[in-house]
Design a protein around this motif. Structure first.
Motif, PDB file in Angstrom:
ATOM      1  N   THR A 169       0.729  -1.251   0.376  1.00 43.18           N
ATOM      2  CA  THR A 169       0.490   0.089  -0.034  1.00 43.18           C
ATOM      3  C   THR A 169       0.971   1.320  -0.282  1.00 43.18           C
ATOM      4  OG1 THR A 169      -0.112   0.213   2.772  1.00 43.18           O
ATOM      5  CG2 THR A 169      -1.380  -1.183   1.607  1.00 43.18           C
ATOM      6  N   ASN A 170      -0.160   2.476  -0.630  1.00 46.75           N
ATOM      7  CA  ASN A 170       0.555   3.821  -0.108  1.00 46.75           C
ATOM      8  C   ASN A 170       1.365   4.250   1.393  1.00 46.75           C
ATOM      9  OD1 ASN A 170       0.264   3.896  -2.771  1.00 46.75           O
ATOM     10  ND2 ASN A 170      -1.179   5.765  -2.540  1.00 46.75           N
ATOM     11  N   GLU A 171       1.244   3.282   2.064  1.00 52.68           N
ATOM     12  CA  GLU A 171       1.942   3.336   3.967  1.00 52.68           C
ATOM     13  C   GLU A 171       2.391   2.493   3.824  1.00 52.68           C
ATOM     14  OE1 GLU A 171      -1.823   5.425   2.750  1.00 52.68           O
ATOM     15  OE2 GLU A 171      -1.570   3.146   3.065  1.00 52.68           O
ATOM     16  N   GLY A 172       2.988   1.208   2.988  1.00 55.12           N
ATOM     17  CA  GLY A 172       4.260   0.937   2.858  1.00 55.12           C
ATOM     18  C   GLY A 172       3.701  -0.454   4.183  1.00 55.12           C
ATOM     19  N   LYS A 173       2.252  -0.938   4.420  1.00 58.78           N
ATOM     20  CA  LYS A 173       2.143  -2.259   4.387  1.00 58.78           C
ATOM     21  C   LYS A 173       1.253  -2.604   3.545  1.00 58.78           C
ATOM     22  CE  LYS A 173       1.551  -1.078   8.229  1.00 58.78           C
ATOM     23  NZ  LYS A 173       2.368   0.841   8.508  1.00 58.78           N
ATOM     24  N   LEU A 174       1.467  -4.674   3.553  1.00 60.94           N
ATOM     25  CA  LEU A 174       1.102  -5.435   2.141  1.00 60.94           C
ATOM     26  C   LEU A 174      -0.536  -5.166   2.156  1.00 60.94           C
ATOM     27  CD1 LEU A 174       2.527  -8.861   3.859  1.00 60.94           C
ATOM     28  CD2 LEU A 174       3.498  -6.698   2.159  1.00 60.94           C
ATOM     29  N   VAL A 175      -0.449  -5.049   1.102  1.00 64.39           N
ATOM     30  CA  VAL A 175      -1.624  -4.638   0.378  1.00 64.39           C
ATOM     31  C   VAL A 175      -3.120  -6.333   0.984  1.00 64.39           C
ATOM     32  CG1 VAL A 175      -3.711  -4.642  -1.919  1.00 64.39           C
ATOM     33  CG2 VAL A 175      -1.059  -3.668  -2.287  1.00 64.39           C
ATOM     34  N   PRO A 176      -4.060  -5.687   1.117  1.00 65.43           N
ATOM     35  CA  PRO A 176      -5.274  -7.375   1.643  1.00 65.43           C
ATOM     36  C   PRO A 176      -4.869  -8.758   0.326  1.00 65.43           C
ATOM     37  CG  PRO A 176      -6.193  -5.178   2.290  1.00 65.43           C
ATOM     38  CD  PRO A 176      -4.895  -4.699   1.665  1.00 65.43           C
ATOM     39  N   ARG A 177      -4.856  -9.514   0.298  1.00 63.44           N
ATOM     40  CA  ARG A 177      -4.758 -10.649  -0.019  1.00 63.44           C
ATOM     41  C   ARG A 177      -6.110 -10.688  -1.243  1.00 63.44           C
ATOM     42  NH1 ARG A 177      -1.455 -14.911  -0.455  1.00 63.44           N
ATOM     43  NH2 ARG A 177       0.367 -14.585   0.949  1.00 63.44           N
ATOM     44  N   TRP A 178      -7.356  -9.674  -0.915  1.00 66.45           N
ATOM     45  CA  TRP A 178      -8.397 -10.063  -0.995  1.00 66.45           C
ATOM     46  C   TRP A 178      -8.985  -9.069  -2.296  1.00 66.45           C
ATOM     47  CZ3 TRP A 178     -10.534  -5.748  -0.781  1.00 66.45           C
ATOM     48  CH2 TRP A 178     -10.594  -4.295  -0.165  1.00 66.45           C
ATOM     49  N   VAL A 179      -7.373  -8.196  -1.801  1.00 66.20           N
ATOM     50  CA  VAL A 179      -7.320  -6.958  -3.826  1.00 66.20           C
ATOM     51  C   VAL A 179      -7.137  -7.946  -4.854  1.00 66.20           C
ATOM     52  CG1 VAL A 179      -6.726  -4.976  -3.773  1.00 66.20           C
ATOM     53  CG2 VAL A 179      -7.475  -5.478  -1.808  1.00 66.20           C
ATOM     54  N   THR A 180      -7.584  -7.523  -6.018  1.00 66.68           N
ATOM     55  CA  THR A 180      -6.446  -7.713  -7.011  1.00 66.68           C
ATOM     56  C   THR A 180      -5.302  -7.330  -7.217  1.00 66.68           C
ATOM     57  OG1 THR A 180      -9.482  -7.876  -8.243  1.00 66.68           O
ATOM     58  CG2 THR A 180      -7.186  -7.707  -9.296  1.00 66.68           C
ATOM     59  N   GLY A 181      -4.701  -7.984  -6.784  1.00 62.96           N
ATOM     60  CA  GLY A 181      -2.971  -7.705  -7.931  1.00 62.96           C
ATOM     61  C   GLY A 181      -2.182  -7.851  -6.428  1.00 62.96           C
ATOM     62  N   SER A 182      -3.059  -8.225  -5.262  1.00 62.76           N
ATOM     63  CA  SER A 182      -1.598  -8.239  -3.742  1.00 62.76           C
ATOM     64  C   SER A 182      -0.646  -9.236  -4.400  1.00 62.76           C
ATOM     65  CB  SER A 182      -2.802  -8.177  -2.710  1.00 62.76           C
ATOM     66  OG  SER A 182      -3.439  -9.873  -3.111  1.00 62.76           O
ATOM     67  N   VAL A 183      -1.255 -10.004  -5.153  1.00 64.34           N
ATOM     68  CA  VAL A 183      -0.433 -10.989  -4.574  1.00 64.34           C
ATOM     69  C   VAL A 183       0.592 -10.851  -6.497  1.00 64.34           C
ATOM     70  CG1 VAL A 183       0.726 -13.906  -4.900  1.00 64.34           C
ATOM     71  CG2 VAL A 183      -1.238 -12.707  -3.653  1.00 64.34           C
ATOM     72  N   LEU A 184       1.857 -10.433  -6.206  1.00 66.24           N
ATOM     73  CA  LEU A 184       2.403 -10.074  -8.039  1.00 66.24           C
ATOM     74  C   LEU A 184       2.962 -11.666  -8.067  1.00 66.24           C
ATOM     75  CD1 LEU A 184       5.379  -8.166  -6.571  1.00 66.24           C
ATOM     76  CD2 LEU A 184       2.794  -7.494  -7.514  1.00 66.24           C
ATOM     77  N   ASP A 185       3.031 -11.509 -10.073  1.00 70.46           N
ATOM     78  CA  ASP A 185       3.717 -12.737 -11.174  1.00 70.46           C
ATOM     79  C   ASP A 185       4.758 -12.270 -10.980  1.00 70.46           C
ATOM     80  OD1 ASP A 185       4.508 -10.738 -12.814  1.00 70.46           O
ATOM     81  OD2 ASP A 185       2.408 -10.649 -13.880  1.00 70.46           O
ATOM     82  N   HIS A 186       4.909 -13.436 -11.645  1.00 69.62           N
ATOM     83  CA  HIS A 186       7.048 -13.422 -11.811  1.00 69.62           C
ATOM     84  C   HIS A 186       7.711 -12.841 -11.936  1.00 69.62           C
ATOM     85  CE1 HIS A 186      10.620 -14.913 -13.419  1.00 69.62           C
ATOM     86  NE2 HIS A 186      10.645 -15.716 -11.768  1.00 69.62           N
ATOM     87  N   ASP A 187       7.088 -11.748 -13.144  1.00 72.23           N
ATOM     88  CA  ASP A 187       7.948 -10.434 -13.480  1.00 72.23           C
ATOM     89  C   ASP A 187       7.831  -9.501 -12.854  1.00 72.23           C
ATOM     90  OD1 ASP A 187       9.181 -12.456 -15.455  1.00 72.23           O
ATOM     91  OD2 ASP A 187       7.173 -11.525 -17.078  1.00 72.23           O
ATOM     92  N   LYS A 188       6.613  -9.570 -11.934  1.00 73.06           N
ATOM     93  CA  LYS A 188       6.498  -8.227 -10.945  1.00 73.06           C
ATOM     94  C   LYS A 188       7.628  -8.728  -9.863  1.00 73.06           C
ATOM     95  CE  LYS A 188       1.931  -6.472 -12.627  1.00 73.06           C
ATOM     96  NZ  LYS A 188       0.924  -6.194 -12.533  1.00 73.06           N
ATOM     97  N   ALA A 189       7.563  -9.058  -9.051  1.00 70.74           N
ATOM     98  CA  ALA A 189       7.781  -9.977  -8.252  1.00 70.74           C
ATOM     99  C   ALA A 189       9.434  -9.981  -8.747  1.00 70.74           C
ATOM    100  CB  ALA A 189       8.031 -11.162  -7.654  1.00 70.74           C
TER     101      ALA A 189
END
Length: 251
Positions: A169-189
């Motif tokens: 998130t903009n605050e440096g916390k983890l985006v909740p898993r239910w939000v689209t895009g919260s888990v990065l694909d291989h390239d983004k990771a």
């Protein structure tokens, strides 16, 4: 400034065999204690394999909630004393198995909702600090979090953690898993890891640049392509001249 060394950790012992391919690739493992997943023979097998791979081993306690994989907050359902006891009992299971094998507990990293709650709520952070104090080991968490401040104030070694495969998130916390895009694909990771290690920053899900200095980075075993990602992270470290190195407990 790029870092000189980094620890690569993984949450393991949550699913049968999740440790087999990842243990040779990481420098530390957080072993599920049975309250959200794992436990029993899976815990024993994971610890044995981690020792064989000379990987540093920590406990991965959670709220007692196997039904929801420990990803639902149970804050407020236990007193501080009850939660300290629940967490301590979980950590003790891992420590006992380690000691029986001539090894030692290296750290504590909370799982799921317990981890997220400890980053923002002082009562939950206090419980983790109390447990880490009792076991005389470091505790992992997000840099700049409530847990980071409370651990430091109470003389507990805090290990700042970044994430390979999770969006911020903009605050440096983890985006909740239910939000689209919260888990990065291989390239983004891989892009996030490179940015984190060479610039000590990440780009949030909304495109905001966030300063972030970390000592360990986590790849989740249940993220798609986790093994490939871990292999490519190691290759990236080699390319950047960064040493893969675990952090040792002072306990």
């Amino acid at each position: 400034m790029p870092v000189n060394s980094i620890d690569l950790n993984a949450d393991l012992g949550e699913h049968p065999g999740d440790y087999v391919e990842l243990l040779p690739l990481v420098s530390s493992a957080n072993v599920a204690c049975g309250s959200h997943a794992g436990g029993g023979q899976l815990l024993i097998d994971t610890i044995a394999a981690a020792i064989d791979n000379q990987v540093l081993i920590g406990a991965h306690p959670s709220y007692p909630d196997r039904e929801n994989f420990g990803r639902v907050s149970l804050r407020g359902q236990f007193s501080v004393a009850e939660l300290v006891s629940l967490i301590s009992d979980q950590v003790e299971i891992v420590k006992t198995e380690l000691v029986s094998r001539g090894s030692q507990l290296n750290h504590i990293k909370a799982h799921g909702a317990l981890y997220n709650d400890a980053m923002v709520h002082e009562d939950i952070a206090y419980c983790l600090v109390q447990v880490a104090t009792h076991f005389r080991v470091p505790v992992l968490g997000l840099p700049g979090s409530v847990l980071a401040k409370l651990a430091t104030a109470n003389g507990v070694t805090f290990i700042a953690e970044g994430f390979v495969d999770r969006a911020y998130t903009n605050e440096g916390k983890l985006v909740p898993r239910w939000v689209t895009g919260s888990v990065l694909d291989h390239d983004k990771a891989l892009s996030q890891v490179e940015q984190l290690l060479t610039k000590s920053q990440v780009t949030s899900i909304d495109g905001v640049t966030i300063p972030l200095i970390v000592q360990t980075i986590c790849v989740h075993a249940d993220t798609p392509d986790a093994v490939k990602t871990a292999k490519d992270v190691r290759a990236l470290l080699l390319e950047l001249g960064i040493e893969l190195k675990g952090f040792h407990s002072n306990g």
